[in-house]
Design a protein around this motif. Structure first.
Motif, PDB file in Angstrom:
ATOM      1  N   GLY A  57     -11.588  -3.013   8.451  1.00 16.50           N
ATOM      2  CA  GLY A  57     -10.576  -2.040   8.029  1.00 16.50           C
ATOM      3  C   GLY A  57      -9.177  -2.335   8.542  1.00 16.50           C
ATOM      4  N   ASP A  58      -8.200  -2.269   7.634  1.00 15.41           N
ATOM      5  CA  ASP A  58      -6.789  -2.461   7.970  1.00 15.41           C
ATOM      6  C   ASP A  58      -6.132  -1.089   8.145  1.00 15.41           C
ATOM      7  OD1 ASP A  58      -4.131  -3.084   8.236  1.00 15.41           O
ATOM      8  OD2 ASP A  58      -4.006  -4.327   6.439  1.00 15.41           O
ATOM      9  N   LEU A  59      -5.872  -0.700   9.381  1.00 12.73           N
ATOM     10  CA  LEU A  59      -5.315   0.617   9.653  1.00 12.73           C
ATOM     11  C   LEU A  59      -3.848   0.738   9.267  1.00 12.73           C
ATOM     12  CD1 LEU A  59      -6.974   1.562  13.059  1.00 12.73           C
ATOM     13  CD2 LEU A  59      -7.743   2.027  10.727  1.00 12.73           C
ATOM     14  N   ARG A  60      -3.229  -0.351   8.843  1.00 18.50           N
ATOM     15  CA  ARG A  60      -1.855  -0.287   8.342  1.00 18.50           C
ATOM     16  C   ARG A  60      -1.815  -0.063   6.833  1.00 18.50           C
ATOM     17  NH1 ARG A  60       1.635   0.703  12.485  1.00 18.50           N
ATOM     18  NH2 ARG A  60       0.705  -0.245  14.324  1.00 18.50           N
ATOM     19  N   GLN A  61      -2.974  -0.033   6.214  1.00 16.10           N
ATOM     20  CA  GLN A  61      -3.056   0.199   4.769  1.00 16.10           C
ATOM     21  C   GLN A  61      -4.171   1.209   4.503  1.00 16.10           C
ATOM     22  OE1 GLN A  61      -2.199  -3.284   2.032  1.00 16.10           O
ATOM     23  NE2 GLN A  61      -2.960  -4.408   3.805  1.00 16.10           N
ATOM     24  N   VAL A  62      -3.901   2.453   4.840  1.00 16.95           N
ATOM     25  CA  VAL A  62      -4.879   3.522   4.651  1.00 16.95           C
ATOM     26  C   VAL A  62      -4.386   4.464   3.555  1.00 16.95           C
ATOM     27  CG1 VAL A  62      -6.158   5.401   5.736  1.00 16.95           C
ATOM     28  CG2 VAL A  62      -5.560   3.373   7.073  1.00 16.95           C
TER      29      VAL A  62
ATOM     30  N   PHE B 280      -2.441   1.326  -8.611  1.00 16.34           N
ATOM     31  CA  PHE B 280      -1.760   2.053  -7.531  1.00 16.34           C
ATOM     32  C   PHE B 280      -2.259   1.606  -6.162  1.00 16.34           C
ATOM     33  CE2 PHE B 280      -1.728   5.688  -4.565  1.00 16.34           C
ATOM     34  CZ  PHE B 280      -0.366   5.957  -4.527  1.00 16.34           C
ATOM     35  N   LEU B 281      -3.561   1.429  -6.025  1.00 20.01           N
ATOM     36  CA  LEU B 281      -4.158   1.109  -4.733  1.00 20.01           C
ATOM     37  C   LEU B 281      -3.940  -0.346  -4.319  1.00 20.01           C
ATOM     38  CD1 LEU B 281      -7.502   3.050  -5.225  1.00 20.01           C
ATOM     39  CD2 LEU B 281      -5.665   3.676  -3.649  1.00 20.01           C
ATOM     40  N   THR B 282      -3.594  -1.202  -5.260  1.00 22.56           N
ATOM     41  CA  THR B 282      -3.390  -2.614  -4.934  1.00 22.56           C
ATOM     42  C   THR B 282      -1.928  -3.035  -4.970  1.00 22.56           C
ATOM     43  OG1 THR B 282      -3.798  -3.232  -7.254  1.00 22.56           O
ATOM     44  CG2 THR B 282      -5.683  -3.286  -5.757  1.00 22.56           C
ATOM     45  N   LYS B 283      -1.037  -2.141  -5.366  1.00 23.64           N
ATOM     46  CA  LYS B 283       0.387  -2.452  -5.422  1.00 23.64           C
ATOM     47  C   LYS B 283       0.944  -2.694  -4.019  1.00 23.64           C
ATOM     48  CE  LYS B 283       4.840  -0.383  -6.696  1.00 23.64           C
ATOM     49  NZ  LYS B 283       5.507   0.848  -7.183  1.00 23.64           N
TER      50      LYS B 283
ATOM     51  N   GLY C  22       2.165  -2.597   3.651  1.00 23.57           N
ATOM     52  CA  GLY C  22       1.628  -1.677   4.648  1.00 23.57           C
ATOM     53  C   GLY C  22       2.581  -0.540   4.949  1.00 23.57           C
ATOM     54  N   TRP C  23       2.113   0.371   5.785  1.00 24.05           N
ATOM     55  CA  TRP C  23       2.882   1.570   6.129  1.00 24.05           C
ATOM     56  C   TRP C  23       4.017   1.233   7.075  1.00 24.05           C
ATOM     57  CZ3 TRP C  23       4.278   6.272   5.070  1.00 24.05           C
ATOM     58  CH2 TRP C  23       4.788   7.098   6.044  1.00 24.05           C
ATOM     59  N   GLU C  24       5.179   1.827   6.797  1.00 21.39           N
ATOM     60  CA  GLU C  24       6.344   1.608   7.642  1.00 21.39           C
ATOM     61  C   GLU C  24       6.809   2.911   8.259  1.00 21.39           C
ATOM     62  OE1 GLU C  24       9.142  -0.210   5.072  1.00 21.39           O
ATOM     63  OE2 GLU C  24       7.995  -2.055   4.837  1.00 21.39           O
ATOM     64  N   GLY C  25       5.879   3.856   8.437  1.00 23.37           N
ATOM     65  CA  GLY C  25       6.225   5.167   8.977  1.00 23.37           C
ATOM     66  C   GLY C  25       6.319   5.163  10.488  1.00 23.37           C
ATOM     67  N   ASP C  26       6.232   6.348  11.054  1.00 27.11           N
ATOM     68  CA  ASP C  26       6.496   6.504  12.472  1.00 27.11           C
ATOM     69  C   ASP C  26       5.437   5.839  13.355  1.00 27.11           C
ATOM     70  OD1 ASP C  26       8.716   7.930  11.847  1.00 27.11           O
ATOM     71  OD2 ASP C  26       7.687   9.865  11.863  1.00 27.11           O
TER      72      ASP C  26
END
Length: 326
Positions: free
Chosen positions: A147-152, A307-310, A315-319
């Motif tokens: 699991g990639d926790l930066r892409q949840v 949508f899920l593969t775009k 990855g997430w760039e949030g806080d």
């Protein structure tokens, strides 16, 4: 003297509750056991216990030939069923999520939360938030290894879409972030009809009664749990995800609510990307009632996979991730 046949609530074709406390469900009760290998897609599935005391569990789906040197995006999926029927292990969801795991190359965690009316809301919300924290804790070997926790991602249909929204709102309040959220025919409602929504008093009274039954009787139709507009744009402006896909269907009684949610997100000041897709000529959760051989089902699945593969590498760039999961 009351007998077991005395009815307290009758919300057929979903469920009937008797004064004795017994609940009779009319659909979503046929289950499928997870399998080490789906012969068509090569997807493996298994049961995972999230909290043995509540209890909360999940069905995990791992696509064939998972990478050995990289990670797979994660999808937290919340099943629908008006908070009162279906499960993560029902025949309704197993084929759909097996196909989605295979096509989008995702590790899926389908959450089996407690159902109303025995466990009225916020039980389902609490269970699903426990699942969110469990995923980020890497408690399961599949999560730890693949699991990639930066892409949840979060996703769900009907009541599950409602839950996904509540998870994203809570994540935003706590400074957490998800890559994206897909809401399929979200279960949102309100006391006043919007747009072309049905205005029949008997229909709206049935919806009101069902909501009060699954929410414990203390929540009206304009509570934020069922009507996101009641929470205001400031709440969705802090939504804890980068992208949102809203899927609606032309003949779905809740179509107007999905479109209103899309419009609210666009005007809220939320910094993410939101899009909407509409399926013509179809009703609520039609994709779960037909096979993927149906053209409209294929189109909806294509939209979800896209949508899920775009931007998969961004990855997430949030806080931040949860404090206890970083």
């Amino acid at each position: 003297m009351e007998t077991d046949s005395a009815i307290l609530h009758d919300f057929s074709p979903l469920f009937r509750q008797y004064k004795s406390g017994r609940v009779e469900r009319f659909s979503g009760t046929t289950t499928v056991f997870p399998s080490p290998l789906d012969p068509t897609t090569g997807v493996s599935s298994k049961l995972a216990v999230i909290d043995p005391f509540t209890p909360v569990s999940a069905c995990l789906y791992l696509p064939s030939n998972p990478p050995s040197t990289s990670k797979l995006p994660l999808l937290l999926y919340f099943h629908g069923g008006a908070f009162c029927i279906e499960s993560a292990f029902s025949q309704t969801y197993h084929p759909h999520l097996t196909s989605l795991a295979s096509r989008a190359r995702l590790l899926i965690v389908s959450v089996d939360y407690r159902l109303a009316p025995e466990y009225p809301l916020p039980a389902a919300y609490d269970d699903c938030w426990s699942a969110v924290k469990w995923v980020f804790s890497r408690a399961d070997p599949w999560l730890a290894r693949f699991g990639d926790l930066r892409q949840v991602f979060l996703a769900g249909d009907s009541a599950g879409a409602n839950i996904a929204h509540r998870m994203a709102v809570r994540a935003g309040l706590e400074g957490l972030g998800f890559e994206g959220m897909a809401l399929v025919h979200p279960y949102f409602w309100g006391s006043e009809a919007v747009g072309s929504e049905g205005r029949e008093e008997s229909w709206r009274a049935w919806m009101d009664g069902l909501w009060r039954a699954v929410s414990g009787g203390g929540k009206g139709m304009d509570d934020a749990w069922i009507n996101p507009a009641a929470e205001g744009e400031e709440a969705v402006a802090r939504l804890g995800c980068r992208r949102v896909l809203v899927c609606v269907a032309e003949r779905d009684p809740m179509r107007e609510r999905g479109r209103a949610y899309w419009e609210m997100l666009k005007g809220s000041g939320w910094r993410g990307e939101v899009e909407i897709v509409e399926t013509e000529g179809e009703g609520h959760v039609f994709h779960l009632e037909k096979t993927e051989g149906d053209g409209k089902v294929r189109e909806l699945m294509d939209d979800l996979v896209r949508f899920l593969t775009k931007d998969r590498e961004k990855g997430w760039e949030g806080d931040r991730l949860p404090d206890d999961c970083a």
